[in-house]
Design a protein around this motif. Structure first.
Motif, mmCIF file in Angstrom:
data_model
loop_
_atom_site.group_PDB
_atom_site.id
_atom_site.type_symbol
_atom_site.label_atom_id
_atom_site.label_comp_id
_atom_site.label_asym_id
_atom_site.label_seq_id
_atom_site.Cartn_x
_atom_site.Cartn_y
_atom_site.Cartn_z
ATOM 1 N N GLU A 748 15.203 -20.948 0.507
ATOM 2 C CA GLU A 748 16.512 -20.337 -0.028
ATOM 3 C C GLU A 748 16.197 -19.562 -1.371
ATOM 4 O O GLU A 748 16.901 -18.769 -1.720
ATOM 5 N N ILE A 749 14.967 -19.954 -2.013
ATOM 6 C CA ILE A 749 14.968 -19.487 -3.379
ATOM 7 C C ILE A 749 14.300 -18.125 -3.307
ATOM 8 O O ILE A 749 13.504 -17.779 -2.628
ATOM 9 N N ARG A 750 14.941 -17.083 -4.215
ATOM 10 C CA ARG A 750 14.491 -15.861 -4.435
ATOM 11 C C ARG A 750 14.500 -15.769 -5.860
ATOM 12 O O ARG A 750 15.690 -15.259 -6.458
ATOM 13 N N HIS A 751 13.271 -15.730 -6.461
ATOM 14 C CA HIS A 751 13.216 -15.543 -7.927
ATOM 15 C C HIS A 751 11.784 -15.098 -8.369
ATOM 16 O O HIS A 751 11.122 -15.782 -7.713
ATOM 17 N N THR A 752 11.852 -14.135 -9.319
ATOM 18 C CA THR A 752 10.399 -13.797 -9.772
ATOM 19 C C THR A 752 9.404 -14.683 -10.345
ATOM 20 O O THR A 752 8.123 -14.543 -10.178
#
Length: 995
Positions: A748-752
Motif C-alpha cells: 500500500e505504501i507509495r513513497h520515493t
C-alpha cells in the motif's frame, strides 16, 4: 555413409540448378514438421526454466534454448537440470537427424526408454542423474550403432548389466556408475569395446570379485573409475598395458597385496586413488610417474617410509597418505614441490620435523599431520603464500613459537594444534575481526601466554584454549560460537553481562581461572546451553533463577566458588544428568526434585543447606519451618523477584530477534500465484529461475535474499531483489505472519524513500517478495564494511546528510501521513538501502505494525528489533509507539556522525550510552566525528547533528522529538550546506509520494 545419404549427396551436387531450386519447399516442410514436433515435446514435458521460453510464435526454433541445428535441421537437444520432467515421448525420434540428446538431472522416473531405439542417428545419449528404474533391456544394443557416448550413471537401475552392452562398435564412453547393478562385472563384454576411453562402474553392489584381467585389453582407456563395487584380490598385472590411462580409481574396495610397481612408473597417469582398501607393504622407492597430480593411498596398511622420489613429482598438488603405518621422517624434498596445495599424513608413525621449506614454494592450502611423533617448530614460511586455510597438527611433540607467517594468514579456517608444546604469544591477527574465515581454534594443552582482544571475531564457532597461560579479562564473545572452553588459565575479571552475542553456545567452560563477580542474570538468553562449567573460581552472589529456563541444560558445574543464597526452585524444571554445587556457601532447602540418589554428591560442603525429610539421601539437617519473615526480608524478596522478572523479560527480548531457520530450496513444480503492485515486465518464471546459490546476496530476519535479473533485456528487464520466505505454519506461524504484514504494509505504501515492493509470488510451500534492487547496498556496509564492498572512500558529509534526510522522510511519511500510522520497529543502518546516486530508502518492514488508532500504544507479545537500536522502554513495558523509531533513528544519526557501530562491545556496550556519556562529561569536540567528515567547513553542523542524535536517544519517550520535528531540523542543515536551496520541503511531502 548409407545409400540413402549417398544419393542425397549426389543429387545435391549433380542435379541442374533448376531442380535444386525445386527442392526448397521440401526443406521448408521438414523445418515446419520439426517445429511442430518440438512444440509437442514442450506440451508433453510442461513448463520448465528453458521450455517456458520456447515461443510458439517464433518460426525459428533453431534459436530456442537447448536446441542445436545443423544446416537448418535439429541435430541436438540439451535440456539438463529442468527439475521434474515426464518420461520421454516416442515423438522425440521423429527428429530424424537427432545425434545428441542430454536430459540429465531431471528426476525422470520410468524404465529405460526403449523408444530411443528409433533414433537411428544418435551418437550421444546422457540420461544421468534421473530416477530411471528396473533392469536394462537385453537388447540395449538396439540403440544406434553410431553411439559413441552412453551415460546412465546416478539412476536406480537394478539387476545385471546385459552382455549386449559390449556390442556398440564405436562406443568411446560408458558411464554406469552409481546405480544398483548386481551380479558379476560384465568383463568379457566390455572388453570388446576396443575404442573405449572412459569406463565407470563405481558405486554398484556387484558380487565380490577381483578386477577383471580382461580390462587390460582396453588399450585406449584413459579414465577408469571402479570404486566401491566390492572388488577383492590384487591389482592384475594385465592392467599395466593400459598405457593411455590418466585416472585410476579403485578406492573403497577390499583389495589387498602390494601396490604394483607399474603404477608408480606409469608415464601418463595423473590421478591415482587407491584409498580405503587393504594394501600392504612399502611404497615403491623409485617413483618415475612424473605426471602424477593427485595421489590418495590413504586408509590402507602401508608400511615403510615416504619415498624421497615424491619430491620429483613437480606436478603434484595433492598427497594423501594418512591412516597407514608409515614411519621415518617426511622427505625435505616435498617442501620444494611448486604446486602442492593439500598434504595429509595424519594417523601414521612419522617422526622428525616438517620439511623446513614447506609452504614457501607452493600455494599450500591444507596441512594435516596430526597423531604422529613429529617434533621441532612449524616451518617459518608455512603461510608464506597466504593460501593456507587448515592447520591440523594436534597430538605431536611440536614446540617453540608459531611462525611469523601466520600473522597475516587471513584465509585460515581451522587451527587445531592441541596437545603439543607450543609457547610464545599467540598471533594477535588471528584474534582480529579481519580474519573473517577462522571458525575453529583448538590450542588447548600447550603453553601459550597472552591476553585476548576486547571482542573475538563473529565467525568463531569452536574455541578451546584450556590448559594454557592466557590472562586478563574474558573477551566479548559474539557470532556463531557453539563451544567456548578456557579452563585452567589465568583469566580474571567478571563474566560479561551481555551474553546475547553467544546465544547459540552449547558448551561454556571457564573452570580453574580467577573469575570474580557474580553469574549474570542474563544467563537465561543462552537457551541452547548444554554444558556450563565455572568450577574453581571466585564467583560470588546468588545462583540466578534464570537457569531454570535453559531447557536443554544437561551439565552444570559450579563447585569451589563463593556462591551464596538459596538454590533456585526453578532447578526442578531442568533435566540435568550432572550437577555439582559443592564447596560454596549456599543456604536453605535443597529443591525436592534434587533430593535423590542421582545428586547425592552434588551439594557437599555447603553447611547452610538442609533437606525436607529424613528420607533424603543427602547428609544434611532437616529444614526448620519458617514462621515470621521480617519486613526487610520481605522487601528483599520482592526486589529479587522483580529483578528476576525483569531479567526474564529481557531474555524474551533477546530471544525474539534470533534468526529463524530456513526451509529447503523452493521446488519449481509448485503452483505459483503472482500478485502485482506495479506494472511488471517479467513473469514468475523469470524470478524462480534466478533463485540459485550464485545469486544469493544475504539474509533478512525471515528469509534469504537473492539478486535476480528479471525479464528480457529487450523488453525492459530489470535487476530485482527477491526475499524468499518459507511457510512453516506447523512449526512457527510467525513466519507466515511476517509475510502477510510485510505485504500488507509495503503493498500500500507509495513513497520515493521507501523501498518499492513490485509484487509477491506465493504457493502452498513458499512465498517470495520482489523488491526494486538497490545497487549500493546498505548504509551499514558503507559505514562499517567498506573493505568488503571495495568502497573507494568514506562517505562525505553532504552524502551522509542527504542519506539521513531521505530515510527520515520515509519514516516521517509512515508516522504522520499514513492512516493508521505505521511503526517500523527495526530502524537500523542495515535497513537503509542506497541507490546508484546514494539516495536512501527504508527497507525490511517484517517487524512493522499498524497502530490501531492514531496516537494509541499497542502491546506486543514478543520483543523484536536489533540490540543496540532498541529503545529502553521496549524491554520493560512491551508497549510501543512511534517514539521507539525515533530512538532507533537517533542511533543511526550517531553512527553517521561517529562511524561507530550501534553495539561495539565497549565499556557501555551500546552507542547511545557511549554518546550520552561523552556529551555529559566531555561536551562536543572534533574527536567525536568519523575521520571522513572532519573537514572544518562541516564540523559545526556534524556536531549539531550529533546532539540531535543524543536527544533522540533520550531515556524517556515523552522527551524525544517527533519524526516531523527531526526532519525539520535536518532540513535546516541541508539548506545551509546548499546555499538555501532545498530540493524537497517537508511542507510538500506529497511531492515524494508516488502516484
Amino acid at each position: 555413409m548409407s545409400n540413402k545419404r549417398y544419393v542425397s549427396f549426389f543429387l545435391f551436387f549433380m542435379m541442374p540448378f533448376s531442380l535444386l531450386h525445386k527442392s526448397y519447399p521440401q526443406s521448408i516442410n521438414q523445418s515446419s514438421d520439426e517445429h511442430q514436433i518440438l512444440l509437442e515435446l514442450k506440451k508433453h514435458w510442461g513448463r520448465s526454466p528453458v521450455l517456458g521460453r520456447w515461443n510458439p510464435n517464433s518460426a525459428d526454433h533453431c534459436n530456442w534454448g537447448g536446441i542445436t541445428c545443423t544446416n537448418g535441421v535439429v541435430t541436438a537437444i540439451s535440456l539438463p537440470s529442468q527439475t521434474s520432467m515426464k518420461p520421454l515421448p516416442p515423438s522425440i525420434c521423429l527428429l530424424k537427424n537427432l545425434t545428441h540428446l542430454d536430459l540429465s538431472y531431471n528426476n525422470i522416473s520410468s524404465p529405460f526408454p526403449t523408444m530411443l531405439y528409433n533414433c537411428s542417428n544418435l551418437m550421444y545419449l546422457d540420461l544421468s542423474n534421473n530416477d530411471f528404474t528396473g533392469k536394462l533391456p537385453n537388447d540395449i544394443n538396439s540403440l544406434s550403432t553410431l553411439l559413441e557416448h552412453l551415460n546412465l550413471s546416478s539412476n536406480r537401475f537394478t539387476g545385471r548389466i546385459p552382455p549386449s552392452i559390449g556390442w556398440f562398435p564405436r562406443l568411446k564412453s560408458l558411464l554406469l556408475d552409481t546405480n544398483q547393478f548386481d551380479g558379476r562385472y560384465p568383463a568379457e563384454d566390455i572388453s570388446k569395446l576396443a575404442d573405449l576411453e572412459r569406463l565407470t562402474l563405481a558405486v554398484n553392489p556387484f558380487v565380490p570379485a577381483p578386477v577383471p584381467v580382461e580390462f587390460g585389453k582396453l588399450a585406449r582407456l584413459r579414465y577408469l573409475w571402479l570404486s566401491d563395487m566390492n572388488i577383492t584380490g590384487e591389482i592384475p598385472e594385465s592392467m599395466s598395458s593400459l598405457r593411455e590411462l590418466n585416472l585410476l580409481d579403485l578406492s573403497l574396495n577390499k583389495q589387498q597385496g602390494k601396490i604394483p610397481t607399474w603404477i608408480w612408473q606409469h608415464k601418463k597417469l595423473q590421478y591415482l586413488y587407491l584409498y580405503a582398501n587393504r594394501f600392504t607393504g612399502e611404497i615403491e622407492p623409485n617413483v618415475t610417474a612424473l605426471n602424477l597430480v593427485e595421489i590418495d593411498v590413504s586408509s590402507n596398511k602401508l608400511t615403510g617410509t615416504i619415498p624421497d622420489d615424491f619430491g620429483k613429482l613437480t606436478n603434484l598438488t595433492l598427497l594423501f597418505l594418512y591412516n597407514n603405518k608409515l614411519n621415518g621422517s617426511i622427505p625435505s624434498s616435498i617442501g620444494l614441490l611448486p604446486k602442492l596445495t593439500d598434504i595429509r599424513l595424519f594417523d601414521n608413525m612419522l617422526s622428525g620435523s616438517l620439511p623446513p621449506e614447506l609452504g614457501k614454494h607452493s600455494p599450500l592450502g591444507n596441512l594435516e599431520v596430526s597423531n604422529n611423533n613429529l617434533s621441532g617448530e612449524l616451518p617459518e614460511g608455512l603461510c608464506f603464500n597466504r593460501k593456507l586455510y587448515d592447520i591440523v597438527v594436534f597430538n605431536n611433540n611440536f614446540s617453540g613459537k608459531l611462525p611469523s607467517s601466520l600473522d597475516g594468514c587471513y584465509l585460515l579456517q581451522n587451527l587445531m594444534m592441541q596437545n603439543n608444546n607450543f609457547s610464545g604469544e599467540f598471533p594477535k591477527s588471528l584474534w582480529s575481526v579481519v580474519t573473517d574465515q577462522l571458525s575453529v581454534v583448538q590450542i588447548q594443552n600447550n603453553s601459550f601466554p597472552g591476553t585476548f582482544p576486547t571482542q573475538l571475531p563473529w565467525n568463531f564457532t569452536h574455541l578451546d584454549i584450556s590448559n594454557n597461560r592466557f590472562s586478563g579479562p574474558i573477551p566479548m564473545l559474539a557470532g556463531k560460537m557453539k563451544v567456548f572452553r578456557a579452563a585452567n588459565n589465568l583469566l580474571s575479571g567478571e563474566i560479561p553481562w551481555d551474553l546475547t552475542g553467544i546465544s547459540q553456545v552449547a558448551e561454556f567452560d571457564l573452570s580453574g581461572n580467577q573469575i570474580s563477580g557474580s553469574i549474570p542474570m542474563t544467563i537465561g538468553v543462552l537457551n541452547g546451553l548444554n554444558t556450563l562449567n565455572l568450577r574453581g573460581n571466585q564467583i560470588s552472589g546468588n545462583i540466578p533463577a534464570a537457569f531454570g529456563f535453559i531447557a536443554v541444560l544437561n551439565v552444570l558445574e559450579l563447585s569451589s566458588n563463593n556462591l551464596s543464597g538459596e538454590i533456585p526452585k526453578d532447578f526442578s524444571k531442568l533435566s540435568l544428568s550432572f550437577l555439582n554445587l559443592s564447596m560454596n556457601q549456599l543456604t536453605g532447602e535443597i529443591p525436592t526434585s534434587l533430593q535423590s540418589e542421582a545428586f547425592e554428591q552434588s551439594f557437599q560442603f555447603n553447611p547452610g543447606l538442609c533437606v525436607s525429610s529424613t528420607n533424603s539421601v543427602h547428609n544434611f539437617p532437616i529444614c526448620r519451618a519458617r514462621t515470621n519473615i521480617s519486613n526487610d526480608q520481605s522487601r528483599r524478596l520482592i526486589a529479587l523477584c522483580s529483578a528476576v522478572a525483569s531479567i526474564m523479560l529481557l531474555g524474551s527480548a533477546m530471544l525474539g530477534f534470533m534468526l529463524l531457520r530456513r526451509k529447503k530450496h523452493l521446488q519449481d513444480h509448485l503452483s505459483w500465484k503472482l500478485t502485482p503492485f506495479h506494472v511488471l515486465r517479467f513473469t514468475e518464471n523469470d524470478i524462480l529461475s534466478g533463485l540459485c546459490e550464485q545469486n544469493w546476496i544475504g539474509s533478512g530476519r525471515s528469509g534469504k535474499v537473492y539478486q535476480v535479473y528479471a525479464g528480457d533485456r529487450a523488453s525492459g528487464g530489470r535487476m530485482v531483489a527477491v526475499k524468499k520466505i518459507w511457510n512453516m505454519q506447523n512449526l512457527d506461524n510467525k513466519l507466515e505472519k511476517d509475510f502477510l504484514e510485510e505485504v500488507q504494509i509495503l503493498g500500500e505504501i507509495r513513497h520515493t524513500n521507501i523501498v518499492k515492493l513490485l509484487c509477491c509470488i506465493s504457493s502452498s510451500e513458499a512465498k517470495l517478495l520482489v523488491y526494486e534492487y538497490m545497487e549500493n547496498g546498505s548504509l551499514y556496509q558503507w559505514l562499517h564494511q567498506r573493505e568488503r564492498i571495495c568502497a573507494p572512500a568514506p562517505l562525505d558529509w553532504p552524502t551522509r546528510l542527504q542519506i539521513a534526510i531521505d530515510s527520515e522522510r520515509g519514516l516521517c511519511y509512515m508516522h504522520h501521513h499514513c492512516l493508521p500510522p505505521i511503526v517500523h520497529r527495526d530502524v537500523k543502518s542495515a535497513n537503509i538501502l542506497l541507490d546508484p546516486n546514494f539516495r536512501a530508502k527504508m527497507a525490511d518492514f517484517g517487524l512493522a505494525r499498524i497502530l490501531l488508532r492514531a496516537g494509541d500504544e499497542e502491546s506486543f507479545s514478543a520483543i523484536a528489533g536489533t540490540f543496540g537500536y532498541m529503545a529502553p522502554e521496549y524491554g520493560h513495558r512491551l508497549k510501543v509507539n512511534e517514539k521507539i523509531d525515533v530512538y532507533s533513528f537517533g542511533v543511526v544519526l550517531l553512527e553517521l556522525i561517529t562511524g561507530r557501530v550501534a553495539n561495539d562491545g565497549g565499556e557501555y556496550y551500546c552507542l547511545a550510552q557511549w554518546a550520552w556519556r561523552q556529551y555529559q562529561e566531555y561536551g562536543l569536540s572534533v574527536d567525536l566525528l568519523d575521520e571522513g567528515i572532519r573537514d572544518p567547513t562541516h564540523v559545526e553542523d556534524a556536531l549539531e547533528v550529533f546532539t540531535l542524535g543524543v536527544i533522540c536517544t533520550g531515556e524517556h519517550p515523552s522527551m524525544r522529538p517527533s519524526m516531523k520535528d527531526v526532519l525539520n531540523v535536518l532540513i535546516q542543515f541541508d539548506r545551509k550546506s546548499n546555499g538555501g536551496i532545498l530540493q524537497d520541503d517537508i511542507s510538500d511531502e506529497t511531492a515524494l509520494i508516488e502516484s
